[in-house]
Enzyme design. Structure first.
Site, mmCIF file in Angstrom:
data_model
loop_
_atom_site.group_PDB
_atom_site.id
_atom_site.type_symbol
_atom_site.label_atom_id
_atom_site.label_comp_id
_atom_site.label_asym_id
_atom_site.label_seq_id
_atom_site.Cartn_x
_atom_site.Cartn_y
_atom_site.Cartn_z
ATOM 1 N N LYS A 112 54.296 20.452 51.414
ATOM 2 C CA LYS A 112 55.190 20.466 52.582
ATOM 3 C C LYS A 112 54.578 19.751 53.787
ATOM 4 O O LYS A 112 55.293 19.295 54.662
ATOM 5 C CB LYS A 112 55.586 21.901 52.908
HETATM 6 C C1 LIG Z 1 58.240 24.595 48.623
HETATM 7 C C2 LIG Z 1 57.435 24.541 47.373
HETATM 8 C C3 LIG Z 1 58.016 24.201 46.122
HETATM 9 C C4 LIG Z 1 59.496 23.934 45.960
HETATM 10 O O1 LIG Z 1 59.915 22.729 46.570
HETATM 11 P P1 LIG Z 1 61.470 22.491 46.877
HETATM 12 O O2 LIG Z 1 61.510 21.246 47.682
HETATM 13 O O3 LIG Z 1 61.910 23.701 47.657
HETATM 14 O O4 LIG Z 1 62.173 22.374 45.588
HETATM 15 C C5 LIG Z 1 57.175 24.115 45.018
HETATM 16 N N1 LIG Z 1 55.861 24.380 45.103
HETATM 17 C C6 LIG Z 1 55.270 24.726 46.285
HETATM 18 C C7 LIG Z 1 53.816 25.014 46.302
HETATM 19 C C8 LIG Z 1 56.034 24.806 47.453
HETATM 20 O O5 LIG Z 1 55.442 25.140 48.611
#
Ligand SMILES: *Cc1c(COP(=O)(O)O)cnc(C)c1O
Length: 461
Positions: free
Chosen positions: A110
């Protein structure tokens, strides 16, 4: 490039307005009016670019209202915070490519989007002489990445609610050890849903929302998806050097933001074979892709908590395209979901879905087993989210193709689970060890909307 809503209720708006709007004002999600296409020759010419250079080439095709040198500076600043020189390096372990997306400050993918969004917000707010109070709820990853994206930034104050004692220890420290004056952590005696409900209620109070310029950072912001498109190109260029095999991506999925970025890359012309949508027990999207069954279930807590989601917020963006960009069909689908708890699809639509996607669901014991086996065979540690994607790739992608698995978090971020899988302690990186002794600041509260509102009023920028 202008942006439109999946619900068809707004006039096209330029990029900066789309960033500030977040959720479209008609309740839909914003999308570009068209996708720029990238030719094979263009792709070849991009081979020698480093990450920020490639990011500029891709992002600038979607942005025409920020001067080139300003946009470049925003991108450079965003990726200078990553600790790996390649930003998102690709490794090969036992015939599987691992695209490491966790070299940002909070050790999860993120950061790739939220570092960029934080800098964009700061730039646009300064230009417009405006202020923004970001209010959000988190179960862990989004909140910490958002806080680090905006800490110390002018014009922005951020309030993040998390369930007290219910995030991982590292996640909590990554949030509460940020003591910048513009950052406010609120730990709620309650669940993530309690936090989320209060945030939704505040956004529903239109007078309050306007008066305090409330803004959101959840994964519906178009700029987040856009930033994530870049690493599909980056990884493809690295892996394609190895020969002309079919290249597939395996994506551990929660809100459909990450995999939607892959879909955008494919639409722009990046030669991707299949996008493999990997889920845990919360597998509504797997049931949809494999059997056309999009019916809501209950959320089950798992060892990959960032994927414990039933209604994936970015899925609406894909539905809009699946329905040939017809907002009325989107509205009808969501009306059906509200009334009957499901959305129905035609056989022709399902053929279209399966031309781009395949899917596999991995339960918790298989996730732990994958962490253990992969470590035994390669010495490489997978976090539980990444393990879901790796297991799915091993199960359903052909072994003679290039299988790129998105590594969405560093194993240390979920060390409790990784240790359970291995039966021994995992080494922690310096940045995690350093968190231990740091001073923290956090407001602990009951799930009381009145109290939360008072706190925001008292500390708003
Ligand atoms: C947010 C997240 C996901 C999922 O990603 P999306 O974009 O919501 O599909 C997967 N793995 C981790 C570690 C995350 O923080």
């Amino acid at each position: 490039m202008n942006y439109i809503s999946t619900r068809g209720g707004i006039q096209p708006i330029p990029f900066k307005d789309a960033v500030m709007m977040g959720l479209a004002s008609d309740g839909g999600l914003l999308l570009p009016q068209s996708y720029p296409s990238v030719s094979r020759e263009q792709l070849e010419a991009w081979r020698s670019l480093n990450y920020p250079e490639l990011a500029f080439e891709i992002i600038s095709r979607f942005v025409d209202d920020i001067p080139i040198n300003e946009l470049k500076a925003i991108i450079d600043r965003s990726y200078a915070t990553f600790t790996h020189p390649e930003v998102t390096p690709v490794l090969k372990e036992d015939g599987i490519y691992i695209l490491e997306l966790f070299h940002g400050v909070t050790l999860a993918f993120k950061d790739v989007a939220l570092q960029f969004l934080g800098n964009l917000f700061e730039y646009i707010l300064a230009e417009r002489n405006q202020k923004l109070n970001i209010v959000g709820a988190t179960s862990g990853d989004t909140g910490s990445a958002a806080i680090h994206g905006v800490r110390g930034k002018k014009g922005i104050t951020i309030f993040i609610l998390h369930p007290h004692g219910k995030t991982s220890a590292v996640q909590a420290l990554q949030m509460t050890s940020v003591t910048d004056a513009n950052v406010h952590n609120i730990a709620v005696h309650g669940t993530f849903d309690d936090c989320q409900d209060m945030v939704k209620a505040l956004f529903g109070e239109l007078k309050f929302k306007d008066e305090y310029s409330l803004g959101a950072v959840n994964s519906i912001n178009w700029a987040r998806v856009l930033a994530q498109v870049v690493y599909y190109f980056y990884a493809w260029l690295r892996v394609n050097e190895e020969g002309d095999k079919q290249i597939h991506f395996s994506v551990p999925t929660g809100n459909f933001g990450d995999i939607f970025a892959g879909y955008v890359a494919k639409r722009m012309g990046l030669p991707i074979g299949k996008l493999l949508l990997a889920t845990n027990e919360n597998n509504i999207l797997t049931r949809f892709i494999n059997g056309g069954d999009y019916s809501l279930g209950n959320v089950v807590p798992t060892v990959s908590p960032s994927m414990d989601i039933q209604i994936a917020s970015n899925f609406e963006r894909y539905l809009f395209h699946l329905f040939c960009d017809d907002p009325d069909r989107v509205k009808a689908a969501f009306a059906e979901l509200k009334e009957r708890g499901r959305i129905s699809f035609t056989p022709a639509e399902m053929l279209k879905v399966r031309a781009d996607f395949c899917s596999y669901s991995v339960n918790q014991s298989a996730t732990l087993e994958t962490i253990r086996n992969f470590h035994e065979e390669t010495g490489y540690l997978l976090d539980p989210h990444t393990a879901v994607g790796v297991k799915a790739a091993l199960e359903i992608l052909p072994s003679d193709s290039a299988r790129i698995c998105l590594a969405t978090a560093h194993p240390a971020k979920f060390s409790e689970t990784v240790e359970k899988a291995l039966g021994k302690a995992v080494p922690l990186p310096e940045s995690v060890k350093e968190l231990q002794g740091k001073p923290t600041r956090c407001e602990i509260m009951d799930p009381d909307l009145e109290k939360v509102r008072e706190f925001i009023v008292a500390h708003a920028g």
